[in-house]
Design an enzyme around this catalytic site. Structure first.
Site, PDB file in Angstrom:
ATOM      1  N   PRO A 287       0.818  -1.208   0.000  1.00  0.00           N
ATOM      2  CA  PRO A 287       0.000   0.000   0.000  1.00  0.00           C
ATOM      3  C   PRO A 287       0.857   1.266   0.000  1.00  0.00           C
ATOM      4  CG  PRO A 287       0.077  -0.929   2.208  1.00  0.00           C
ATOM      5  CD  PRO A 287       0.830  -1.878   1.321  1.00  0.00           C
ATOM      6  N   ARG A 289      -0.881   4.844  -1.173  1.00  0.00           N
ATOM      7  CA  ARG A 289      -1.924   5.844  -0.911  1.00  0.00           C
ATOM      8  C   ARG A 289      -2.671   5.591   0.401  1.00  0.00           C
ATOM      9  NH1 ARG A 289      -4.318   8.643  -5.156  1.00  0.00           N
ATOM     10  NH2 ARG A 289      -3.603   7.005  -6.560  1.00  0.00           N
ATOM     11  N   ARG A 325      -2.392  16.363  -8.888  1.00  0.00           N
ATOM     12  CA  ARG A 325      -3.425  15.344  -9.112  1.00  0.00           C
ATOM     13  C   ARG A 325      -4.665  15.847  -9.860  1.00  0.00           C
ATOM     14  NH1 ARG A 325      -5.999  13.282  -5.763  1.00  0.00           N
ATOM     15  NH2 ARG A 325      -6.233  11.273  -6.717  1.00  0.00           N
ATOM     16  N   CYS A 355       0.759  29.528 -14.906  1.00  0.00           N
ATOM     17  CA  CYS A 355       0.258  29.943 -16.213  1.00  0.00           C
ATOM     18  C   CYS A 355      -0.134  28.739 -17.056  1.00  0.00           C
ATOM     19  CB  CYS A 355       1.309  30.790 -16.915  1.00  0.00           C
ATOM     20  SG  CYS A 355       1.744  32.205 -15.902  1.00  0.00           S
TER      21      CYS A 355
HETATM   22  C1  LIG Z   1       2.451   2.582  -7.109  1.00  0.00           C
HETATM   23  C2  LIG Z   1       2.585   1.163  -6.744  1.00  0.00           C
HETATM   24  C3  LIG Z   1       2.029   0.691  -5.545  1.00  0.00           C
HETATM   25  C4  LIG Z   1       1.235   1.538  -4.609  1.00  0.00           C
HETATM   26  O1  LIG Z   1      -0.004   1.919  -5.130  1.00  0.00           O
HETATM   27  P1  LIG Z   1      -1.063   2.649  -4.186  1.00  0.00           P
HETATM   28  O2  LIG Z   1      -2.243   2.860  -5.053  1.00  0.00           O
HETATM   29  O3  LIG Z   1      -0.451   3.923  -3.744  1.00  0.00           O
HETATM   30  O4  LIG Z   1      -1.350   1.739  -3.049  1.00  0.00           O
HETATM   31  C5  LIG Z   1       2.245  -0.638  -5.225  1.00  0.00           C
HETATM   32  N1  LIG Z   1       2.944  -1.464  -6.044  1.00  0.00           N
HETATM   33  C6  LIG Z   1       3.461  -1.030  -7.202  1.00  0.00           C
HETATM   34  C7  LIG Z   1       4.231  -1.978  -8.055  1.00  0.00           C
HETATM   35  C8  LIG Z   1       3.305   0.289  -7.594  1.00  0.00           C
HETATM   36  O5  LIG Z   1       3.817   0.713  -8.750  1.00  0.00           O
END
Ligand SMILES: *Cc1c(COP(=O)(O)O)cnc(C)c1O
Length: 428
Positions: A287, A289, A325, A355
């Site tokens: 994880p 995010r 984002r 800009c």
């Molecule tokens: C970006 C990524 C994650 C994390 O994704 P989240 O949506 O932030 O949990 C996990 N594994 C891999 C291989 C990623 O590229």
């Protein structure tokens, strides 16, 4: 659950009034809650405890040294996507042997560095990458631990720029070819050690179903690989979504009771544990995010108001260089005044100083009628916020602050203009 709430007419992070941080550090500033991060990490651990599970925090979501150090001290591993991220983990006191290394275009220097640092595993995304790692490991006289990222071809029902697990994406090896690729490694690449299998289907998934579908689809292959190659782990990736629309309310248990459809760490675990437990092997989750997203708000000051023909604009001192984002993938962030307002909502666009017409944080949003000089909090800013920031328009990178109870510390000083240009030089 996060730790941002109104108390006595002001928005607080834990026991700190965000107005105090804005006054002392200036804006824009990202404010992280230590409690939210450590609570969520513990929740992952506890929910997955029936499995031989390990949490590898996806560093790219937020890679501040203090955040990485916090994760390391809580016992998390790390999922990295570059040599730079590996360096950051080590620099922050993390353990390189707890790092899994993903990414579609690892370079030779990065591969050498990762081998020297004895990382846990390379999660490989193509046959040519496997051949390259085999060659480099051979030259160094070591065996490289590898897993291949399988692309299960399931639709994650998320924004097209953050879905990664369909055969339209650049990531991983198609599920139809994965068995051949493992057979090829075993037959032809003597400097590789097959250690596991990996997948990651996308980001900001708010529904459990795609996770379950991907696990179901890949499960028979994992069983085969346990028998054929004795793999020791299966990484099921990251991707658990957070609450963006409803963020502030989701700091309260009542919100969760009223939104049973929203994915939680417990419901994710409950969906997957029965399927994974019988395998008996190590399960990695990655994880990003979900561990840091709701754990931070970005504070920004309203600079001007402009009433146009069609719209009211509130101009703020944070731009798409600070949080990209909304511009990059229509990301949604709640925006709340730090000083609480009552019944004065208007419809406005919240726009930055850059800009570019894409430089907005919110469009046609019902928001408190904040006046110039007032501080706003852009919620759910912890993941893919500061880590995606740039100095576009020669704007210094924002400051970062970590709150712990009623105390707070700067964990990144605001960048200076001198620092922006320090590596530039005139031609000889
Ligand atoms: C970006 C990524 C994650 C994390 O994704 P989240 O949506 O932030 O949990 C996990 N594994 C891999 C291989 C990623 O590229």
């Amino acid at each position: 659950m996060h730790s941002f709430a109104y108390k006595n007419g002001f928005l607080y992070c834990e026991d700190v009034n965000l107005a105090d941080i804005a006054a002392q550090v200036g804006t824009p500033v990202f404010v992280y809650s230590k409690k939210t991060i450590t609570d969520d990490l513990r929740e992952f651990r506890e929910a997955l405890s029936p499995l031989k599970a390990h949490v590898a925090y996806a560093v790219k979501a937020c890679s501040n040294k203090a955040i990485l150090n916090l994760m390391a001290r809580q016992g998390a591993g790390f999922d990295i996507v570059s040599g730079g991220e590996l360096w950051r983990v080590i620099n922050a006191g993390g353990d390189s042997t707890q790092c899994t290394y993903a990414g579609v275009a690892k370079t030779e220097p990065e591969i050498r560095y990762a081998l020297e640092q004895n990382i846990y595993c390379f999660n490989c995304e193509s046959e040519n990458e496997l051949r390259e790692i085999n060659r480099i490991a051979g030259e160094m006289g070591v065996k490289a631990p590898v897993a291949v990222r399988v692309n299960p071809n399931v639709d994650a029902h998320t924004h097209k720029y953050i879905t990664t697990g369909t055969n339209e994406n650049k990531f991983g090896v198609d599920i139809s070819r994965i068995e051949d690729v493992y057979a090829m490694i075993a037959a032809e690449l003597p400097h590789l050690h097959i250690k596991g299998l990996q997948m990651h289907i996308g980001s900001q998934l708010t529904d459990k179903q795609p996770f379950a579908a991907a696990v179901e689809k890949v499960l028979p292959i994992v069983k085969k690989f346990i028998t054929l190659y004795g793999i020791e782990f299966w990484s099921i990736g990251g991707g658990i979504g957070i609450v963006y629309d409803g963020c502030l309310e989701s700091g309260k248990p009542e919100w969760w009771a009223a939104h049973p459809e929203q994915i939680t760490i417990q419901s994710y675990a409950a969906e997957l544990i029965p399927r994974l437990q019988p395998l008996g092997i190590r399960i990695l989750v990655e994880p990003g995010r979900r561990l840091v997203g709701n754990a931070a708000a970005m504070l920004t000051t309203c600079i001007y108001e402009k009433k146009g023909e069609a719209k009211t604009f509130k101009m703020i001192d944070a731009g798409m260089n600070d949080i990209i984002r909304p511009a990059l993938y229509e990301g949604y962030h709640e925006i709340w005044p730090v000083r609480e307002h009552q019944n004065d909502e208007i419809l406005a666009d919240i726009v930055g100083p850059i800009c570019e017409s894409g430089d907005f944080q919110a469009q046609n949003r019902r928001i408190a009628d904040v006046q110039p000089g007032e501080v706003l909090a852009e919620m759910s800013a912890g993941a893919y916020g500061f880590s995606m920031a740039s100095t576009y328009n020669s704007r210094p990178l924002a400051a970062e602050v970590l709150v712990d109870g009623d105390k707070w510390s700067v964990i990144r000083r605001r960048q200076t203009l001198e620092q922006i240009v320090e590596d530039e030089c005139l031609p000889e």
